[in-house]
Motif scaffolding. Structure first.
Motif, PDB file in Angstrom:
ATOM      1  N   ARG A 223       0.811  -1.219   0.000  1.00  8.92           N
ATOM      2  CA  ARG A 223       0.000   0.000   0.000  1.00  8.92           C
ATOM      3  C   ARG A 223       0.844   1.269   0.000  1.00  8.92           C
ATOM      4  NH1 ARG A 223      -4.748  -0.754  -2.184  1.00  8.92           N
ATOM      5  NH2 ARG A 223      -5.971  -2.340  -1.142  1.00  8.92           N
ATOM      6  N   THR A 224       1.873   1.333   0.870  1.00 10.23           N
ATOM      7  CA  THR A 224       2.685   2.546   0.950  1.00 10.23           C
ATOM      8  C   THR A 224       4.160   2.192   1.119  1.00 10.23           C
ATOM      9  OG1 THR A 224       2.475   2.760   3.351  1.00 10.23           O
ATOM     10  CG2 THR A 224       0.811   3.882   2.015  1.00 10.23           C
ATOM     11  N   ARG A 225       5.000   3.216   0.867  1.00 10.67           N
ATOM     12  CA  ARG A 225       6.434   3.068   1.062  1.00 10.67           C
ATOM     13  C   ARG A 225       6.934   4.220   1.918  1.00 10.67           C
ATOM     14  NH1 ARG A 225       5.475   5.896  -3.300  1.00 10.67           N
ATOM     15  NH2 ARG A 225       6.853   7.561  -3.998  1.00 10.67           N
ATOM     16  N   HIS A 226       7.997   3.974   2.649  1.00 15.36           N
ATOM     17  CA  HIS A 226       8.643   5.010   3.455  1.00 15.36           C
ATOM     18  C   HIS A 226      10.142   4.817   3.305  1.00 15.36           C
ATOM     19  CE1 HIS A 226       9.995   6.567   7.610  1.00 15.36           C
ATOM     20  NE2 HIS A 226       9.913   7.577   6.776  1.00 15.36           N
ATOM     21  N   TRP A 227      10.829   5.833   2.763  1.00 17.56           N
ATOM     22  CA  TRP A 227      12.269   5.783   2.562  1.00 17.56           C
ATOM     23  C   TRP A 227      12.963   6.770   3.477  1.00 17.56           C
ATOM     24  CZ3 TRP A 227      14.605   2.084   0.101  1.00 17.56           C
ATOM     25  CH2 TRP A 227      13.993   1.433  -0.968  1.00 17.56           C
ATOM     26  N   ILE A 228      14.117   6.386   3.970  1.00 17.24           N
ATOM     27  CA  ILE A 228      15.023   7.280   4.681  1.00 17.24           C
ATOM     28  C   ILE A 228      16.323   7.258   3.891  1.00 17.24           C
ATOM     29  CG2 ILE A 228      16.240   7.765   6.830  1.00 17.24           C
ATOM     30  CD1 ILE A 228      14.000   6.056   8.210  1.00 17.24           C
ATOM     31  N   ILE A 229      16.677   8.405   3.317  1.00 15.23           N
ATOM     32  CA  ILE A 229      17.845   8.515   2.445  1.00 15.23           C
ATOM     33  C   ILE A 229      18.849   9.447   3.126  1.00 15.23           C
ATOM     34  CG2 ILE A 229      18.653   9.141   0.137  1.00 15.23           C
ATOM     35  CD1 ILE A 229      15.566   8.894  -0.677  1.00 15.23           C
ATOM     36  N   THR A 230      20.049   8.945   3.366  1.00 18.22           N
ATOM     37  CA  THR A 230      21.077   9.722   4.052  1.00 18.22           C
ATOM     38  C   THR A 230      22.284   9.848   3.138  1.00 18.22           C
ATOM     39  OG1 THR A 230      20.332   8.764   6.153  1.00 18.22           O
ATOM     40  CG2 THR A 230      22.464   9.894   6.161  1.00 18.22           C
ATOM     41  N   ASP A 231      22.725  11.093   2.897  1.00 17.58           N
ATOM     42  CA  ASP A 231      23.899  11.268   2.043  1.00 17.58           C
ATOM     43  C   ASP A 231      25.180  11.227   2.880  1.00 17.58           C
ATOM     44  OD1 ASP A 231      24.387  13.831   3.101  1.00 17.58           O
ATOM     45  OD2 ASP A 231      23.691  14.891   1.325  1.00 17.58           O
TER      46      ASP A 231
ATOM     47  N   GLU B  47      16.791  12.704   4.082  1.00 18.07           N
ATOM     48  CA  GLU B  47      15.540  13.016   3.386  1.00 18.07           C
ATOM     49  C   GLU B  47      14.607  11.832   3.580  1.00 18.07           C
ATOM     50  OE1 GLU B  47      13.760  13.881  -1.097  1.00 18.07           O
ATOM     51  OE2 GLU B  47      15.901  13.551  -0.840  1.00 18.07           O
ATOM     52  N   GLU B  48      13.372  12.114   3.958  1.00 18.37           N
ATOM     53  CA  GLU B  48      12.371  11.048   4.084  1.00 18.37           C
ATOM     54  C   GLU B  48      11.358  11.202   2.964  1.00 18.37           C
ATOM     55  OE1 GLU B  48      10.970   9.616   7.813  1.00 18.37           O
ATOM     56  OE2 GLU B  48      12.408  10.861   8.903  1.00 18.37           O
ATOM     57  N   VAL B  49      10.996  10.073   2.363  1.00 21.48           N
ATOM     58  CA  VAL B  49      10.047  10.055   1.256  1.00 21.48           C
ATOM     59  C   VAL B  49       8.963   9.039   1.594  1.00 21.48           C
ATOM     60  CG1 VAL B  49       9.729   9.580  -1.205  1.00 21.48           C
ATOM     61  CG2 VAL B  49      11.865  10.618  -0.407  1.00 21.48           C
ATOM     62  N   GLU B  50       7.719   9.477   1.534  1.00 23.31           N
ATOM     63  CA  GLU B  50       6.592   8.578   1.782  1.00 23.31           C
ATOM     64  C   GLU B  50       5.605   8.718   0.637  1.00 23.31           C
ATOM     65  OE1 GLU B  50       5.164   8.138   5.901  1.00 23.31           O
ATOM     66  OE2 GLU B  50       6.377   9.912   6.310  1.00 23.31           O
ATOM     67  N   GLY B  51       4.897   7.639   0.352  1.00 22.06           N
ATOM     68  CA  GLY B  51       3.904   7.727  -0.700  1.00 22.06           C
ATOM     69  C   GLY B  51       3.173   6.422  -0.898  1.00 22.06           C
ATOM     70  N   ALA B  52       2.174   6.483  -1.748  1.00 24.21           N
ATOM     71  CA  ALA B  52       1.373   5.304  -2.068  1.00 24.21           C
ATOM     72  C   ALA B  52       2.128   4.414  -3.047  1.00 24.21           C
ATOM     73  CB  ALA B  52       0.036   5.718  -2.668  1.00 24.21           C
ATOM     74  N   GLY B  53       2.131   3.121  -2.777  1.00 21.27           N
ATOM     75  CA  GLY B  53       2.690   2.140  -3.697  1.00 21.27           C
ATOM     76  C   GLY B  53       4.128   2.389  -4.104  1.00 21.27           C
ATOM     77  N   VAL B  54       4.510   1.750  -5.195  1.00 17.29           N
ATOM     78  CA  VAL B  54       5.832   1.899  -5.800  1.00 17.29           C
ATOM     79  C   VAL B  54       5.649   1.994  -7.309  1.00 17.29           C
ATOM     80  CG1 VAL B  54       7.137   0.724  -3.976  1.00 17.29           C
ATOM     81  CG2 VAL B  54       6.191  -0.624  -5.841  1.00 17.29           C
ATOM     82  N   ILE B  55       6.396   2.851  -7.945  1.00 23.04           N
ATOM     83  CA  ILE B  55       6.334   3.109  -9.391  1.00 23.04           C
ATOM     84  C   ILE B  55       4.888   3.157  -9.916  1.00 23.04           C
ATOM     85  CG2 ILE B  55       8.674   2.286  -9.862  1.00 23.04           C
ATOM     86  CD1 ILE B  55       7.336  -0.286 -11.073  1.00 23.04           C
ATOM     87  N   GLY B  56       4.022   3.810  -9.133  1.00 23.44           N
ATOM     88  CA  GLY B  56       2.634   3.973  -9.548  1.00 23.44           C
ATOM     89  C   GLY B  56       1.758   2.741  -9.383  1.00 23.44           C
ATOM     90  N   GLN B  57       2.236   1.734  -8.672  1.00 24.35           N
ATOM     91  CA  GLN B  57       1.480   0.496  -8.498  1.00 24.35           C
ATOM     92  C   GLN B  57       1.345   0.135  -7.026  1.00 24.35           C
ATOM     93  OE1 GLN B  57       2.663  -2.802 -11.130  1.00 24.35           O
ATOM     94  NE2 GLN B  57       4.039  -1.362 -12.143  1.00 24.35           N
ATOM     95  N   GLN B  58       0.286  -0.612  -6.718  1.00 27.92           N
ATOM     96  CA  GLN B  58       0.095  -1.197  -5.403  1.00 27.92           C
ATOM     97  C   GLN B  58      -0.117  -2.702  -5.621  1.00 27.92           C
ATOM     98  OE1 GLN B  58      -3.171   1.149  -3.746  1.00 27.92           O
ATOM     99  NE2 GLN B  58      -1.692   2.395  -2.637  1.00 27.92           N
ATOM    100  N   PRO B  59       0.972  -3.412  -5.890  1.00 34.32           N
ATOM    101  CA  PRO B  59       0.838  -4.812  -6.320  1.00 34.32           C
ATOM    102  C   PRO B  59       0.302  -5.744  -5.239  1.00 34.32           C
ATOM    103  CG  PRO B  59       3.114  -4.300  -5.844  1.00 34.32           C
ATOM    104  CD  PRO B  59       2.363  -3.008  -5.768  1.00 34.32           C
TER     105      PRO B  59
END
Length: 130
Positions: free
Chosen positions: A48-56, A62-74
């Motif tokens: 249903r959703t994804r939550h990323w924590i990206i550290t350089d 940077e935190e990124v949250e959103g529905a599904g992945v690549i426009g899909q909810q497989p």
């Protein structure tokens, strides 16, 4: 490859540096990563959703949250897998990504599935193990 299993859901990640899309002289480094989500359990799960924590490399997060992945909810049935490729730009030649997926079970409840931490390293950076 990086791998984690949570409640019968196995997530495997393979990152790859993209030199043709990167511009180091302009502090732009780009990676692709391919993720396979395999259902080792006995019930279907729907991402249903994804939550990323990206550290350089400078520790900026940077935190990124959103529905599904690549426009899909497989919907991933028992014994099956879903694979996709996405990308990540950074302003530094290395970094780390990690996160989680929220999976919906047949009864409507949800569970969090770990995305293993994986290293983003450009070939121009000497790797240091801490």
């Amino acid at each position: 490859m990086y791998r984690a299993t949570t409640n019968g859901i196995q997530v495997t990640v393979e990152p790859m540096y993209l030199p043709d899309q990167s511009e180091p002289q302009q502090d732009r480094y780009v990676w692709a990563y391919t993720i396979e989500i395999r259902n080792l359990g006995s019930v279907p799960v729907q991402l249903r959703t994804r939550h990323w924590i990206i550290t350089d490399a400078l520790g900026r997060v940077e935190e990124v949250e959103g529905a599904g992945v690549i426009g899909q909810q497989p919907l991933i049935l028992p014994g099956e897998a879903f694979e996709y490729t996405s990308g990540c730009p950074l302003a530094t030649p290395s970094g780390i990504m990690e996160g989680s997926y929220s999976m919906e079970l047949p009864d409507g409840s949800r569970m969090e599935v770990e995305i293993p931490a994986f290293s983003l390293d450009s070939p121009s950076v000497r790797r240091v193990l801490n």
